[in-house]
Enzyme design. Structure first.
Site, PDB file in Angstrom:
ATOM      1  N   HIS A 149       0.834  -1.208   0.000  1.00  0.00           N
ATOM      2  CA  HIS A 149       0.000   0.000   0.000  1.00  0.00           C
ATOM      3  C   HIS A 149       0.871   1.262   0.000  1.00  0.00           C
ATOM      4  CE1 HIS A 149      -3.782   2.218   1.059  1.00  0.00           C
ATOM      5  NE2 HIS A 149      -2.905   3.068   1.568  1.00  0.00           N
ATOM      6  N   GLU A 150       1.782   1.331   0.944  1.00  0.00           N
ATOM      7  CA  GLU A 150       2.591   2.550   1.058  1.00  0.00           C
ATOM      8  C   GLU A 150       3.563   2.683  -0.108  1.00  0.00           C
ATOM      9  OE1 GLU A 150       1.475   4.638   3.045  1.00  0.00           O
ATOM     10  OE2 GLU A 150       0.272   3.322   4.336  1.00  0.00           O
TER      11      GLU A 150
ATOM     12  N   HIS B 102       1.740   4.548  -2.783  1.00  0.00           N
ATOM     13  CA  HIS B 102       1.806   5.994  -2.542  1.00  0.00           C
ATOM     14  C   HIS B 102       3.209   6.515  -2.882  1.00  0.00           C
ATOM     15  CE1 HIS B 102      -2.047   6.761  -0.635  1.00  0.00           C
ATOM     16  NE2 HIS B 102      -1.863   5.859   0.309  1.00  0.00           N
TER      17      HIS B 102
ATOM     18  N   GLU C 158      -4.708   7.683  -3.284  1.00  0.00           N
ATOM     19  CA  GLU C 158      -5.177   6.412  -2.743  1.00  0.00           C
ATOM     20  C   GLU C 158      -5.370   5.388  -3.863  1.00  0.00           C
ATOM     21  OE1 GLU C 158      -5.023   5.884   0.333  1.00  0.00           O
ATOM     22  OE2 GLU C 158      -6.251   4.146   0.777  1.00  0.00           O
TER      23      GLU C 158
HETATM   24 ZN    ZN Z   1      -3.357   5.161   1.641  1.00  0.00          ZN
END
Ligand code: ZN
Length: 503
Positions: free
Chosen positions: A268-269, A272, A298
């Site tokens: 997830h990170e 980003h 996101e």
């Molecule tokens: Zn996020």
């Protein structure tokens, strides 16, 4: 020769970016390495830097320069377009900052720090009444802020708050799509939970923390996260922050009994983080060198976490590598593993929700905060309204407020208008991934061989390269051929879970 208006704007943007970058780095340090006794000094340092940034942004000379730079004829071609986009974005930020009176800014800052503290205590004791005065105050101040900023033409008060996270998005555009989404998600959840649950017994036990960490560090460069332009550390709550395309920090967290929490946090990170690393270097000192919106940011994290990281080809390639670090998993078949990481459950907590139920959690928060901001729901009635909608959407009732309306930190900061960006992220992620698949035949076969470079290159070209030069939905429309829609997410979720959950 006197400085031109554009040169003044350019210099102000560079200074603002530097101040914001320095503040971001101090915040990163606060969440990772800051010794306990450094907390008070750090708060002062951050307040000072943020104060300077606010002064620069609201400086009347910048207002004049923006007006003069916009009046003249811009250069031709891409340079002129970029200049116009930068002026528009900076004017947007400046207008919001200038319109909110200093007294209100300070009152909000105080209410936020008191709000977070009160929320922690209230959640701990599951004492919603104790939180009511704080939440009421934050709501009143945010409504005041929205009125100061001004309701966008044809819009409503909530739009002014939403605009702060998702520039250009409006309730009138968002609400029908989220309501369609819940309409088809609820029966899909029903179908999944009616089928026999996948066996995930092999994920129980104790899994070495250092081995988990080593796998995430092996995964990062393979995905395309550049460790010469960023780093990963540990924190209680995973996050990412970008000072510059050449300096992007992400964090993950490790639990002995939850071996995949670290893996999915890192995915997830990293999503980003790769967005931040992919922002155009020529705009590193410009207001354009940032993500276009919270929702588009996101979309990048959810795309890597779910569309890539919860796919079968990904685990066909990665499970043997993971098992080298965590030998308990060496006998597990990729198909069984894939089923286990896609378990659908009616659960109470948003951050632990699977990708089918997740958007129902978001829809519930959006409905409630919209009603609060509109004045249709009293703060004191929030727990009852929460439980009623939770039953309707997910068929379960929280035993206490701590697992209901007190679970998220957002409202304790008065962050109304943020929750819907989570669903926007999921919707944009599905549309972008579908477009990437159309453009790159055999894309997912590459995942099996650990090849992610074609996907990252496609995202770089169609999403990252735009920075903040266009509104998020326009970036998505140019990349996918259409704007915000729930159809791609629907095709993805119904296709995937229809195959996984056969009753
Ligand atoms: Zn996020």
């Amino acid at each position: 020769m006197p400085e031109s208006a554009w040169d003044f704007v350019t210099r102000a943007m560079a200074e603002l970016r530097a101040l914001q970058g320095a503040a971001a780095l101090l915040s990163w340090d606060q969440e990772t390495y800051l010794p306990a006794k450094g907390g008070a000094a750090r708060a002062e340092q951050l307040t000072a830097l943020q104060g300077l940034a606010h002064e620069r942004l609201t400086d009347p000379r910048l207002g004049e320069a923006l007006a003069r730079a916009g009046a003249g004829a811009p250069p031709d071609g891409a340079e002129g377009e970029a200049r116009a986009a930068a002026l528009r974005a900076l004017r947007f930020d400046r207008d919001r900052a200038v319109r909110v009176p200093g007294d209100l800014v300070r009152a909000l800052a105080t209410a936020q720090s008191e709000g977070v503290e009160a929320w922690r205590a209230a959640r701990e004791a599951s004492d919603f009444p104790g939180f009511v005065p704080h939440l009421s105050r934050l709501l009143a101040l945010r409504r005041e802020e929205a009125d100061a900023i001004g309701v966008p033409a044809g819009g409503e008060r909530y739009d002014a708050l939403l605009d702060g996270h998702e520039e250009g998005m409006r309730v009138a555009r968002l609400a029908p799509i989220l309501s369609r989404l819940t309409g088809w998600l609820a029966p899909l959840v029903e179908r999944c939970v009616a089928a026999p649950p996948p066996d995930d017994a092999f994920l129980r036990g104790r899994f070495d923390l250092e081995a988990q960490w080593a796998f995430t560090m092996e995964l990062l460069p393979r995905l395309g996260f550049d460790l010469d332009a960023g780093r990963q550390d540990r924190s209680a709550h995973p996050f990412s922050t970008g000072m510059d395309p050449g300096d992007v920090r992400i964090t993950t967290r490790l639990f002995e009994d939850l071996p995949l929490s670290s893996v999915f946090s890192t995915l997830h990170e990293a999503g980003h983080g790769m967005y931040e690393q992919g922002l155009p270097a020529r705009w590193r000192r410009s207001v354009l060198g940032q993500g276009a919106s919270a929702g588009l940011h996101e979309s990048q994290s959810r795309l890597w976490e779910n569309l890539v990281g919860r796919s079968l080809p990904f685990w066909k390639g990665m499970l043997p590598r993971l098992a080298r670090h965590l030998p308990q998993l060496s006998g597990v078949a990729p198909a069984a593993f894939h089923r286990a990481v896609n378990k659908v459950e009616r659960s109470l907590i948003r951050v632990e929700a699977d990708e089918v139920t997740y958007n129902l959690h978001v829809a519930l928060r959006f409905e409630l905060e919209l009603a609060l901001v509109r004045g249709d729901l009293a703060v004191a009635d929030l727990p009852g309204a929460w439980d009623e909608r939770m039953r309707r959407l997910l068929g379960i009732t929280p035993p206490r407020a701590a697992e209901g309306c007190l679970q998220d930190i957002h409202w304790s900061l008065g962050a109304f208008g943020y929750f819907p960006t989570y669903s926007l992220g999921n919707l944009y992620a599905a549309s972008l991934f579908a477009a990437a698949r159309r453009a790159l035949p055999g894309l997912e076969d590459g995942f099996e061989r650990g090849e992610f470079a074609p996907l990252l290159a496609w995202l770089r070209e169609h999403v990252h390269a735009w920075g903040r030069a266009r509104p998020a939905e326009e970036i998505v429309r140019a990349a996918t051929g259409r704007g915000l829609t729930d159809e791609d997410l629907r095709a993805y979720l119904e296709g995937k879970y229809g195959a996984l959950y056969v009753s």
